[in-house]
Scaffold this active site. Sequence first.
Site, short mmCIF file in Angstrom:
data_model
loop_
_atom_site.label_atom_id
_atom_site.label_comp_id
_atom_site.label_asym_id
_atom_site.label_seq_id
_atom_site.Cartn_x
_atom_site.Cartn_y
_atom_site.Cartn_z
N SER A 311 19.95 -26.12 12.31
CA SER A 311 21.36 -25.86 12.05
C SER A 311 21.61 -24.37 11.92
O SER A 311 20.73 -23.62 11.48
CB SER A 311 21.81 -26.56 10.77
OG SER A 311 21.28 -25.90 9.63
N ASP A 312 22.82 -23.94 12.30
CA ASP A 312 23.24 -22.62 11.89
C ASP A 312 23.30 -22.63 10.37
O ASP A 312 23.43 -23.68 9.74
CB ASP A 312 24.59 -22.27 12.50
CG ASP A 312 24.80 -20.77 12.62
OD1 ASP A 312 24.13 -20.01 11.88
OD2 ASP A 312 25.64 -20.35 13.43
N TRP A 313 23.23 -21.46 9.77
CA TRP A 313 23.07 -21.36 8.32
C TRP A 313 24.29 -21.98 7.61
O TRP A 313 25.42 -21.54 7.79
CB TRP A 313 22.85 -19.92 7.93
CG TRP A 313 21.40 -19.52 7.89
CD1 TRP A 313 20.79 -18.81 6.91
CD2 TRP A 313 20.36 -19.81 8.85
NE1 TRP A 313 19.45 -18.65 7.19
CE2 TRP A 313 19.15 -19.26 8.35
CE3 TRP A 313 20.31 -20.51 10.05
CZ2 TRP A 313 17.93 -19.36 9.03
CZ3 TRP A 313 19.11 -20.62 10.73
CH2 TRP A 313 17.94 -20.05 10.22
N GLY A 315 25.44 -24.83 8.30
CA GLY A 315 26.25 -25.50 9.32
C GLY A 315 26.14 -27.02 9.30
O GLY A 315 26.82 -27.69 10.07
#
Length: 800
Positions: A311-313, A315
């Site tokens: 995941s994006d941080w 996200g």
Amino acid sequence: MDLLKSAYGMLPRRLLGSRSFRGPTERGEQVVLSTKTAVSSLLCAAGSLQPCSDVSELSYYGLSPPVYPSPRGQGSTSVRWASAFGQAGALVSQMTVEEKVNLTRGWPGTCVGNTGEVPRLGVPALCFADGPDGIRGQEFVSAFPAGIHLAATFDRDLMLQYGRALGAEYYGKGINVALGPVAGPLGRVARGGRNWEGLSNDPYLAGAGMGAITRGIQDAGVIATPKHWLLNEQEFRRRWTPDDGDAISSNVDDRALHELYAFPFMDALREGAGAVMCSYQRANHSYACQNSKLLNGVLKTELGFEGFVVSDWDGQMSGVASANAGLDLVMPNAGYWGASLLEAVNNGSVSDARLSDMATRILASWYYLHQQTSYPPPAIYTNLEQHFPVDVQADHAKLIEDIGAAGTVLVKNVNNTLPLKHPRFLCVFGYDAAVKASPWHNRDRYGGGYENNHGWNTFNGTLITAGGSGSTTPAYVISPFEALQARVRKDRGVLRWDFYSDDPTAYLNAEACLVFINAYASESFDRPSLTDEFSDRLVLNVASWCANTIVVVHSAGIRTVDAWITHPNVTATLFAGLPGQESGHALASILYGDVNPTGRLPYTIARSESDYGALLNSSAPPGDQPFPESNFTEGLFIDYRYFDQHGIEPRFEFGFGLSYTQFAYSNLSANILPTADIAEYPDGEIPIIQGGHPSLWDTIAVVKCTVTNTGDVPGAEVAQLYLAVPGAGVGSPVRQLRGFGRVGPLVAGQGREVVFELTRRDLSVWDVVKQGWRLRRGRYAVWVGGSSRDLRVKVEVVVE
């Protein structure tokens, strides 16, 4: 209404908590379902809408179709992946459920991201770090040119060298996973805040960069992480926040999804990318990190991805839903997993097989890059720690300078103003000329966070990078002023400067006046404009008295120039991009003719911002909109494709760039290879390589052309191939880039043949009915020339 209720009843239970559909969510919130956008697809799924085969209808007014279960990685795409999965599977089989859960989440640590570890089995925490053009927030590291600058080189060799050098620095710092390269955003929105991190507005050029950089990073033993998957095309409302509510939903049709936005990721996957980062925003109403169509369907099934999805941080937007939709690792902490994932596995909401697949994919990438043997420990520190720094810069400064020069684009050069002929009296004006220009701005540029490292922007000095997680932390910066001062000193000349004023003192004896301006951008917000009044006023004021005004633009993306570009005293203009720490040396080599410019624009520069139409700004409805949407109704028509489709004359077109010499094109030929199998590949066959079905990468046709230097000085040309697909309908571009090659350097009068190999994918379109790439029968128009509008020679390729 009965039919509507029936459609709602078709929803798989696992989707109901995914925030794709609004019912009770794992946040304990109630969410309203948008009837127009959701109901159409549900009715289509129920068999009630006729145009179900028209996926654009389904996408614009519907939701991403569910794709379950998440495919298990088995190492079937290559011998190397098979070996990695064999080792990873054997290790995971020895783990407890708790240990497997621990691998799927982030933990606090020295790195930007740190996985869990399993000490008893020798599995360390993996270290993740930003960014795509240099290690952020560290000492003794290099600041490479940004992705958009690298793309402007149109040079595959430099792209590969860039990846290898970047990978070597990550390896030297003991970083297991590099968070890059970037093809999302692709650059759909002209003012997009992160376009500069990517590799142009064209999927073919971006794909070439994505493949080369991924290969280079992983040649160094580091896991590359192509990002952001997928449709992350604006910063405004890009993510859920407590104040604003849901993120924007990027609603795209199936053909555009494949031919534009997923296209460059295919190249990275083909080169063995070990990880992919999913993005913040919603995609067709489902958050990208829990969008089963994008993760399970397109990425892991259609494109055969064997690595892990991170995941994006922050996200991740759900627990069970994201796990079942194909997310493998959450960052930077536990998110909705940790103890909750353990509970979900124990109660059967997430299967043990899915959990084992998550852990196996993470470790398979670790084995795939052979990081289990003698990998350096992380050498990541904060500025407050005393430590023994690890210097990873090597000799990368020379490469950075070479790329800086190669990505500098000359767009105007009246009467051979450039190269400079050892002038004795130069003036240098503008806030962008020096490392630090303004006495009233004291921001620390050497940090590494969003607060104190927003690039070298307006009044803060020369722009070598832009802002946010993709910014860099150079060991030093060679400014244009420093490099020019060294040249003038060597020529025993005179230099005058003014970094602050927009109306500097006139020096009428000056042989040339160089005006430095920039255009800044950053993660977290989109650009308010493609120009600024201060910079335009500065250029015009200098040009009002200096008959030889040379403008240098350091830019994070498109910068309109019509306020001054036609002024008779503006004799030369260069787009110098975001060149990294050797900025001044790279620029001086172009200005003084040590290097003949070969940079080409990786985007279209319009005459007016309004020429970009709906593609100018990030989009969201006005007012209080808890579920904002951006409908990609333009389909395939972004950047030069949009200008071609609508007959708009740009100021400078995609692929444009001048040289100090001239080139002629001749002897164009195109042939289908006699050994080429142009039969369609079998429907439904599982890809056996990452990046799609293997036949997509087969060379089908070869185009050859002779390029000759007809000028007086040595130089290299970037030959570009554009083609039109036959019978592809009104939704197809007039032409699209499908090849480029650097020819030279050639001495005056010398000619050389350039060869373009066209693959099945290059000649195919995405068939929304058949759900596969299809090679069209008929006559393909093929042009070769110096830009998307400078098409010198034409031929046809016939596929029968």
